[in-house]
Design a protein around this motif. Structure first.
Motif, PDB file in Angstrom:
ATOM      1  N   LYS A  17      -3.905  10.258   3.183  1.00 17.57           N
ATOM      2  CA  LYS A  17      -3.374   9.895   1.855  1.00 17.57           C
ATOM      3  C   LYS A  17      -2.180   8.954   2.012  1.00 17.57           C
ATOM      4  N   ALA A  18      -1.275   9.326   2.925  1.00 15.83           N
ATOM      5  CA  ALA A  18      -0.061   8.513   3.126  1.00 15.83           C
ATOM      6  C   ALA A  18      -0.418   7.151   3.707  1.00 15.83           C
TER       7      ALA A  18
ATOM      8  N   LEU B 285       0.055  -0.367  -1.002  1.00 12.09           N
ATOM      9  CA  LEU B 285       1.273  -0.793  -1.703  1.00 12.09           C
ATOM     10  C   LEU B 285       2.041  -1.862  -0.918  1.00 12.09           C
ATOM     11  N   GLU B 286       1.929  -1.808   0.418  1.00 12.06           N
ATOM     12  CA  GLU B 286       2.623  -2.819   1.232  1.00 12.06           C
ATOM     13  C   GLU B 286       1.874  -4.143   1.267  1.00 12.06           C
TER      14      GLU B 286
ATOM     15  N   PHE C  98       1.897   2.347  -8.701  1.00 14.31           N
ATOM     16  CA  PHE C  98       1.560   3.557  -7.958  1.00 14.31           C
ATOM     17  C   PHE C  98       1.654   4.775  -8.867  1.00 14.31           C
TER      18      PHE C  98
ATOM     19  N   THR D 250      -1.954   4.960   0.940  1.00 12.43           N
ATOM     20  CA  THR D 250      -0.926   4.636  -0.047  1.00 12.43           C
ATOM     21  C   THR D 250       0.013   3.553   0.482  1.00 12.43           C
ATOM     22  N   ASN D 251       0.522   3.767   1.696  1.00 12.94           N
ATOM     23  CA  ASN D 251       1.446   2.787   2.270  1.00 12.94           C
ATOM     24  C   ASN D 251       0.771   1.437   2.475  1.00 12.94           C
TER      25      ASN D 251
ATOM     26  N   THR E 264       5.887   3.992  -8.868  1.00  9.00           N
ATOM     27  CA  THR E 264       6.342   2.604  -8.984  1.00  9.00           C
ATOM     28  C   THR E 264       5.430   1.934 -10.007  1.00  9.00           C
ATOM     29  N   LYS E 265       5.678   0.661 -10.253  1.00  8.16           N
ATOM     30  CA  LYS E 265       4.905  -0.054 -11.264  1.00  8.16           C
ATOM     31  C   LYS E 265       3.399   0.081 -11.021  1.00  8.16           C
TER      32      LYS E 265
END
Lengths: 211, 64
Positions: free
Chosen positions: A129-130, A137-138, A169, A133-134, A166-167
């Motif tokens: 999951k992490a 978004l990156e 996420f 996600t990272n 965040t916008k």
């Protein structure tokens, strides 16, 4: 008799409004992981008449999945990608499906997710999951990411929420109920989190960004 | 003071990585948001926290 595409779109227009349905029909959503979250999210989005789903999972259907995932006993042993495609097509054959029977890694993410407007995180392991996600978004600043964390156990349904971190996420779940704490997974609570994710996705597509 | 997950914490001057190792967070399970943007993992040891920064550490748990 299977209804025609025109008949199906007419129903969707009546339920969602023509403007929103146009956006849903034009959207592409990638669902990463087709377990308790992903299979239920895929069913919601297929019923909502999403234009295209990218379905990604490396695993096969196991008897232990049937307690909460959208598969049948006669599908045990099949790849989840192909079993879910079959089930979604029976619900509505007009959502385009693109399947990838692979494990998602940092090396193949770019290619797997390129076409998606929205990436849906529906893995079971916290590290995966992490990672997703990272990475999204990156490296993919034009995409939205909707993720799930915390839906295990018998705690109240009302603790499962959607937050906008965040916008781009959105995070669904209670944030804390970890399956590794031996509290089990209950179909209703997993489906609840899946519904939060599916609804966040539908709202983003409809242009309703605030929670 | 830095606002981290809604709590005022005295970690100004520390990098994100230095802060995280003082906590029980597992670095492989987190995403870190700083003032509205995600912080790339490669920058955890280069991003210094300042007074009035707002940080959210999202720590994922298993299950799905």
């Amino acid at each position: 008799m299977i209804p025609t595409k025109e008949e199906w779109i007419k129903v969707l227009n009546e339920k969602h409004g023509e403007d929103v349905q146009k956006k849903l029909s034009a959207a592409t959503v990638a669902i990463c992981g087709l377990g308790g979250l992903g299979s239920n999210i895929a069913v919601s989005l297929t019923r909502a008449g999403i234009g295209k789903l990218i379905l990604i999972d490396f695993d096969r259907v196991d008897i232990s999945n049937l307690q909460r995932q959208q598969y049948r006993m006669d599908q045990i042993g099949e790849y989840k990608t192909s079993a879910l495609s079959e089930n979604l097509t029976l619900i509505n054959p007009y959502t385009e499906l693109c399947v990838h029977t692979v494990r998602v890694t940092e090396d193949n993410m770019e290619e797997l997710l390129r076409e998606a407007d929205i990436v849906c995180e529906a893995f079971d392991k916290a590290e995966a999951k992490a990672m997703l996600t990272n990475y999204v978004l990156e490296n993919m600043p034009d995409k939205y990411l909707v993720a799930g964390s915390g839906m295990a156990g018998f705690d109240s349904a009302n603790l499962v929420k959607t937050r906008r971190v965040t916008k781009r996420f959105y995070l669904c779940g209670d944030g804390v109920s970890d399956v590794n704490d031996n509290i089990g997974l209950v179909s209703s609570r997993v489906m609840l989190c899946a519904a939060h994710e599916a609804h966040a996705i539908i709202r983003i597509i409809a242009g309703k960004y605030e929670i | 003071m830095v606002r981290i997950n809604g709590e005022e914490i005295n970690v100004s001057g520390m990098t994100i990585k230095e802060y995280l190792v003082t906590t029980s967070y597992d670095m492989n399970r987190v995403a870190v948001e700083l003032n509205g943007d995600i912080v790339p993992k490669a920058l955890y040891d280069k991003t210094v926290l300042k007074d009035c920064d707002s940080v959210e550490v999202v720590s994922f748990v298993g299950g799905g």
